[in-house]
Design a protein around this motif. Structure first.
Motif, PDB file in Angstrom:
ATOM      1  N   ASP A  73      25.786 -18.500  13.428  1.00 49.86           N
ATOM      2  CA  ASP A  73      25.031 -18.498  12.178  1.00 49.86           C
ATOM      3  C   ASP A  73      25.885 -19.142  11.084  1.00 49.86           C
ATOM      4  OD1 ASP A  73      23.446 -18.103   9.995  1.00 49.86           O
ATOM      5  OD2 ASP A  73      23.211 -15.939  10.267  1.00 49.86           O
ATOM      6  N   PRO A 102      13.781 -18.536   8.862  1.00 50.79           N
ATOM      7  CA  PRO A 102      13.513 -17.414   9.771  1.00 50.79           C
ATOM      8  C   PRO A 102      12.448 -16.473   9.221  1.00 50.79           C
ATOM      9  CG  PRO A 102      15.595 -17.096   8.617  1.00 50.79           C
ATOM     10  CD  PRO A 102      15.116 -18.448   8.240  1.00 50.79           C
ATOM     11  N   VAL A 137      11.824  -9.452  16.067  1.00 47.45           N
ATOM     12  CA  VAL A 137      13.119 -10.078  15.795  1.00 47.45           C
ATOM     13  C   VAL A 137      12.967 -10.978  14.579  1.00 47.45           C
ATOM     14  CG1 VAL A 137      13.930  -9.983  18.181  1.00 47.45           C
ATOM     15  CG2 VAL A 137      12.657 -11.985  17.384  1.00 47.45           C
ATOM     16  N   GLN A 138      14.072 -11.198  13.893  1.00 44.46           N
ATOM     17  CA  GLN A 138      14.107 -12.159  12.792  1.00 44.46           C
ATOM     18  C   GLN A 138      14.523 -13.500  13.382  1.00 44.46           C
ATOM     19  OE1 GLN A 138      13.174 -10.801   9.989  1.00 44.46           O
ATOM     20  NE2 GLN A 138      13.348 -12.517   8.559  1.00 44.46           N
ATOM     21  N   ALA A 139      13.613 -14.477  13.381  1.00 40.97           N
ATOM     22  CA  ALA A 139      13.895 -15.705  14.130  1.00 40.97           C
ATOM     23  C   ALA A 139      13.167 -16.887  13.507  1.00 40.97           C
ATOM     24  CB  ALA A 139      13.470 -15.538  15.590  1.00 40.97           C
ATOM     25  N   ARG A 140      13.587 -18.091  13.949  1.00 42.62           N
ATOM     26  CA  ARG A 140      12.896 -19.335  13.634  1.00 42.62           C
ATOM     27  C   ARG A 140      11.979 -19.633  14.823  1.00 42.62           C
ATOM     28  NH1 ARG A 140      18.221 -20.094  12.369  1.00 42.62           N
ATOM     29  NH2 ARG A 140      18.624 -21.327  14.243  1.00 42.62           N
ATOM     30  N   LEU A 153      13.152 -20.890  18.522  1.00 43.56           N
ATOM     31  CA  LEU A 153      13.197 -19.851  19.553  1.00 43.56           C
ATOM     32  C   LEU A 153      12.243 -20.191  20.695  1.00 43.56           C
ATOM     33  CD1 LEU A 153      14.632 -17.136  20.055  1.00 43.56           C
ATOM     34  CD2 LEU A 153      12.608 -15.993  19.151  1.00 43.56           C
ATOM     35  N   ILE A 169      19.963 -19.555  20.707  1.00 34.09           N
ATOM     36  CA  ILE A 169      20.120 -18.102  20.800  1.00 34.09           C
ATOM     37  C   ILE A 169      21.354 -17.652  20.012  1.00 34.09           C
ATOM     38  CG2 ILE A 169      20.530 -16.172  22.370  1.00 34.09           C
ATOM     39  CD1 ILE A 169      17.690 -17.291  22.446  1.00 34.09           C
ATOM     40  N   HIS A 223      20.829 -17.331  16.405  1.00 35.32           N
ATOM     41  CA  HIS A 223      20.047 -16.134  16.053  1.00 35.32           C
ATOM     42  C   HIS A 223      20.869 -14.848  16.217  1.00 35.32           C
ATOM     43  CE1 HIS A 223      16.670 -18.941  16.408  1.00 35.32           C
ATOM     44  NE2 HIS A 223      15.943 -18.056  15.753  1.00 35.32           N
ATOM     45  N   LEU A 246      19.090 -10.417  21.892  1.00 35.19           N
ATOM     46  CA  LEU A 246      18.906 -10.751  20.481  1.00 35.19           C
ATOM     47  C   LEU A 246      18.954  -9.466  19.659  1.00 35.19           C
ATOM     48  CD1 LEU A 246      15.932 -13.278  20.747  1.00 35.19           C
ATOM     49  CD2 LEU A 246      18.247 -13.834  19.996  1.00 35.19           C
TER      50      LEU A 246
END
Length: 444
Positions: A209, A303, A331-334, A338, A415, A418, A438
């Protein structure tokens, strides 16, 4: 890995160290106060004893011989026994430093009289008052029918002025300890909060990150550390962005000459053109892989909170994979990035194993997605290598058997960005198992 102790934290260690120092300092202070009080009490008893004897000797000497015994008995108290006897009770010569000092003081006050002093240790069997006693024998002047010695024995439990009760002393010690520890804990919490934030940011940075930053607050040293970390993050982010732009540009620019060469090759005889076209197809796969690899991080995407169960249901339906279990987790993701990561992993399982079975479950604060296939697996010595760029399970670059060896590398980078990780294992019953972990989103 060594187990962590309950006092592993900086705040706990500092508190214990401070408490130990405070207790030791207060204990030493209390011991010194007690010793000083005992010394002062001893000096006061010494002075009172000298004054009393100095005033008692002339009074006894002034009394007639037949009254000296009664006068001595009347001068006796609960703590001091006085008698007039024909012989001294103390042997000749002083014994000990304190006895010698008492002898000199009495001789200075009483003139040339013979004075003998001694410190006597009395045991509890001698009565309720054990301990140290002062014995004195002073020769009296004048004719007293043989009663020429004044003998006194003063018990060693004289009470001086009342001191501080032990309960009050312990209370003061406790209040002092709690007060100082309270202030210290507030300060240490303010000190460790930026350190904890820096540790969390470092872990996130280690997982890829590049957007995480640390507030530059607190003492100067912590501000400097936070500023250095933020500057490092910014430099790495710029380097990664430049690297990805370079890879994308190289992959994009290779397409034009490859296409031109392919057109020229198709004009040749089929027998001569076939190997050239095959090579150009492999180069096209590599160029496309470079472009996809450069775009894999998805840095331009913000995200959002993603329902991972619904997300995997859609991916599995699109690719023909089997979703065996899926708990409702977020999950907090793009989402686009992802989807590319999970898509690459599922596509690999279908391409090399014939089918993909996907399972989603939650483990504490993490989310775990498992993708299994029934293919030949990967040799154990190559499990870690296949996650690197341009490494494939088989050497071909053909579009029919695979790509440029960037699919798993792209998935790993996404991954990692994230805050997760990928692990590859061969299944005992055959086939490959890919486990993706994750961090679960915190529900508000």
């Amino acid at each position: 890995m060594k187990p962590r102790l309950p006092i592993d934290g900086l705040a706990a260690r500092f508190s214990i160290l401070l408490a130990a120092a405070l207790i030791a300092a207060n204990a030493i202070a209390a011991a010194l106060l007690y010793a000083d009080r005992a010394r002062q009490d001893s000096a006061a008893r010494f002075e009172r004893e000298v004054e009393r004897i100095v005033s008692l000797v002339p009074a006894i000497e002034a009394a007639p011989a037949e009254r000296r015994i009664r006068a001595a008995r009347a001068a006796s108290t609960r703590l001091t026994r006085v008698s007039v006897d024909p012989v001294p009770r103390v042997a000749a010569g002083p014994t000990g430093r304190r006895a010698a000092a008492l002898t000199r003081a009495l001789q200075d006050a009483l003139g040339d009289r013979e004075v003998r002093a001694a410190l006597v240790v009395r045991h509890h069997k001698d009565g309720p008052h054990g301990g140290e006693a002062v014995a004195l024998s002073i020769r009296l002047d004048g004719d007293a029918n043989g009663l020429q010695w004044l003998n006194t024995v003063s018990r060693g439990d004289h009470r001086g002025p009342p001191g501080i009760p032990s309960g009050v002393l312990l209370l003061v010690l406790g209040v002092s300890l709690v007060s100082v520890l309270g202030v210290a804990l507030v300060l240490i919490r303010r000190l460790t909060r930026p350190l904890n934030a820096l540790a969390d940011a470092a872990r996130a940075a280690g997982q890829g990150d590049r957007r995480v930053r640390v507030p530059e607050a607190g003492p100067r040293e912590l501000r400097d550390a936070a500023a250095a970390f933020n500057e490092m993050q910014a430099r790495i982010a710029r380097f990664d962005a430049e690297r990805m732009r370079t890879l994308a540009a190289v992959g994009h620019d290779l397409r034009t000459p490859i296409t031109s060469l392919r057109i020229r090759a198709e004009l040749l005889d089929e027998e001569d053109a076939a190997p050239m076209i095959q090579t150009l197809d492999e180069m096209t796969v590599m160029a496309d892989g470079l472009v996809h690899y450069a775009r894999g991080a998805g840095d331009g995407e913000e995200p959002v909170q993603v329902d991972l169960a619904a997300f995997l249901v859609r991916l599995c339906e699109e690719r023909g994979a089997i979703l065996t279990a899926a708990e409702a987790v977020h999950v907090q993701a793009r989402p686009v990035a992802l989807g590319r990561a999970f898509g690459n992993i599922i596509d690999n399982a279908i391409r090399y194993g014939g089918a993909a079975r996907v399972r989603l479950e939650r483990a504490r604060d993490a989310v775990q997605v498992t993708v299994e296939d029934g293919g030949p697996g990967i040799p154990e010595e190559r499990l870690s290598d296949v996650l690197e760029p341009f490494v494939r399970g088989e050497e071909s670059r053909s579009g029919e058997t695979g790509g440029a060896g960037l699919g798993l590398s792209i998935a790993r980078n996404i991954i990692a960005s994230h805050g997760g990780e990928i692990r590859l294992d061969n299944r005992p019953e055959g086939g490959l198992r890919v486990t993706i972990s994750l961090p679960a989103a915190k529900m508000t």
